[in-house]
Design an enzyme around this catalytic site. Structure first.
Site, mmCIF file in Angstrom:
data_model
loop_
_atom_site.group_PDB
_atom_site.id
_atom_site.type_symbol
_atom_site.label_atom_id
_atom_site.label_comp_id
_atom_site.label_asym_id
_atom_site.label_seq_id
_atom_site.Cartn_x
_atom_site.Cartn_y
_atom_site.Cartn_z
ATOM 1 N N LYS A 65 0.844 -1.213 0.000
ATOM 2 C CA LYS A 65 0.000 0.000 0.000
ATOM 3 C C LYS A 65 0.868 1.247 0.000
ATOM 4 C CE LYS A 65 -4.249 -2.052 1.257
ATOM 5 N NZ LYS A 65 -3.796 -3.351 1.798
ATOM 6 N N LEU A 66 1.662 1.373 -1.061
ATOM 7 C CA LEU A 66 2.596 2.491 -1.180
ATOM 8 C C LEU A 66 1.839 3.818 -1.068
ATOM 9 C CD1 LEU A 66 4.645 1.066 -4.186
ATOM 10 C CD2 LEU A 66 5.300 1.070 -1.774
ATOM 11 N N PRO A 102 -11.381 -7.208 -2.181
ATOM 12 C CA PRO A 102 -11.177 -7.953 -0.937
ATOM 13 C C PRO A 102 -12.404 -7.834 -0.038
ATOM 14 C CG PRO A 102 -10.067 -5.830 -0.807
ATOM 15 C CD PRO A 102 -10.863 -5.839 -2.091
ATOM 16 N N ALA A 118 -18.229 -10.819 3.181
ATOM 17 C CA ALA A 118 -18.802 -10.932 1.830
ATOM 18 C C ALA A 118 -18.771 -12.382 1.357
ATOM 19 C CB ALA A 118 -18.046 -10.032 0.858
ATOM 20 N N GLY A 135 -18.156 -14.807 -5.091
ATOM 21 C CA GLY A 135 -18.920 -14.681 -6.333
ATOM 22 C C GLY A 135 -19.725 -13.394 -6.430
ATOM 23 N N GLY A 171 -8.326 -13.993 2.013
ATOM 24 C CA GLY A 171 -7.183 -14.277 2.869
ATOM 25 C C GLY A 171 -7.488 -15.314 3.932
HETATM 26 P P1 BMP Z 1 -9.085 -11.379 4.597
HETATM 27 O O1 BMP Z 1 -9.815 -12.153 3.498
HETATM 28 O O2 BMP Z 1 -8.342 -12.239 5.534
HETATM 29 O O3 BMP Z 1 -9.957 -10.378 5.266
HETATM 30 O O4 BMP Z 1 -7.911 -10.561 3.863
HETATM 31 C C1 BMP Z 1 -8.144 -9.522 2.983
HETATM 32 C C2 BMP Z 1 -6.848 -9.043 2.398
HETATM 33 O O5 BMP Z 1 -7.117 -7.939 1.537
HETATM 34 C C3 BMP Z 1 -5.830 -8.561 3.409
HETATM 35 O O6 BMP Z 1 -4.541 -8.897 2.923
HETATM 36 C C4 BMP Z 1 -5.995 -7.039 3.408
HETATM 37 O O7 BMP Z 1 -4.782 -6.363 3.633
HETATM 38 C C5 BMP Z 1 -6.456 -6.777 1.983
HETATM 39 N N1 BMP Z 1 -7.344 -5.625 1.832
HETATM 40 C C6 BMP Z 1 -8.562 -5.554 2.476
HETATM 41 O O8 BMP Z 1 -8.936 -6.441 3.248
HETATM 42 N N2 BMP Z 1 -9.354 -4.473 2.248
HETATM 43 C C7 BMP Z 1 -9.001 -3.450 1.413
HETATM 44 O O9 BMP Z 1 -9.781 -2.528 1.239
HETATM 45 C C8 BMP Z 1 -7.773 -3.521 0.767
HETATM 46 C C9 BMP Z 1 -6.947 -4.621 0.974
HETATM 47 O O10 BMP Z 1 -5.795 -4.711 0.358
#
Ligand code: BMP
Length: 227
Positions: free
Chosen positions: A64-65, A173, A180, A183, A196
């Protein structure tokens, strides 16, 4: 359609596992892996090329630069030595002397840039989402590879797809641990769903990844059929 976020720890509390096993068991069901700070700090940046070597899949470095352009360029050059395919950067820092420099260097190094436009956690509405449309427009103007939009707010995905057409790839994500369902983001217009913990914390990550992949296919079949 599935990108696996390789955030430690791996396995359940009872059964501690390694990222290597997780990659080996999931590689047939995912299009790529997203590696963030926790795994890089745990294993070193060499983990990026290691995951690529084991999986033969695309690897996204999710740092996340969010810095001035010159420093992001310097980070990108270091990442390129680990054969990274794409990097994630924040869009809120702005284009001039910021994202523009990163994007220019990314073209030289053949690394894709993915810009965070809106996030999956609730706090995203407080500041980030107020500028979400401008960030998407910046991403379009810069002709980057893609943007991040939340699977937890499907209306944002739909709105984004309408605006960008096929010019940007949408990464979403928020599936599983954040609530969520597999699909739904794709049916709303996303290209890739990032998952994740739902997979990484499972004792059987391969089976979990396969289940999610199947669930995505079924949901997409239904939503495409109803169009
Ligand atoms: P998880 O499915 O365990 O919640 O992981 C989601 C991944 O997506 C994590 O690596 C998190 O850093 C990333 N992420 C997120 O959850 N929401 C965002 O808005 C942006 C992300 O990069």
């Amino acid at each position: 359609m599935l990108v696996l976020a390789l955030d430690p720890p791996f396995g359940s509390k009872e059964e501690n596992s390694s990222f290597i096993r997780t990659v080996e068991e999931t590689k047939d069901y995912v299009l790529g892996y997203k590696i963030g700070l926790p795994l890089i700090l745990q294993e070193g940046a060499g983990v990026i090329s290691q995951v690529k070597k084991i999986s033969h899949k695309k690897v996204i470095a999710d740092l996340k630069l969010a810095d001035i352009g010159d420093i992001m360029v310097s980070t990108l050059r270091k990442l390129s030595s680990f054969e990274v395919d794409a990097v994630i950067a924040h869009g809120f820092i702005g284009v001039d002397d910021g994202i523009d420099k990163l994007v220019e260097e990314s073209r030289t190094l053949s690394i894709d840039v993915i810009i965070v436009a809106s996030m999956s956690h609730k706090g995203s509405t407080r500041y980030l989402d107020k500028h979400y449309e401008d960030i998407v427009q910046d991403a379009l103007n810069l002709r980057v590879h893609g943007i991040v939009v939340p699977a937890t707010r499907l209306d944002i995905i739909r709105k984004t797809r309408e605006k960008v057409g096929n010019k940007l790839k949408l990464y979403s994500p928020g599936i599983g641990a954040q609530g969520a369902m597999p699909g739904d983001a794709i049916c709303s217009g996303a290209d890739f769903e990032i998952v994740g913990r739902y997979i990484t914390r499972s004792d059987n990550p391969g089976k979990r990844a396969q289940e999610i992949y199947q669930a995505q296919l079924e949901k997409v079949r239904l939503c495409l059929g109803s169009q």
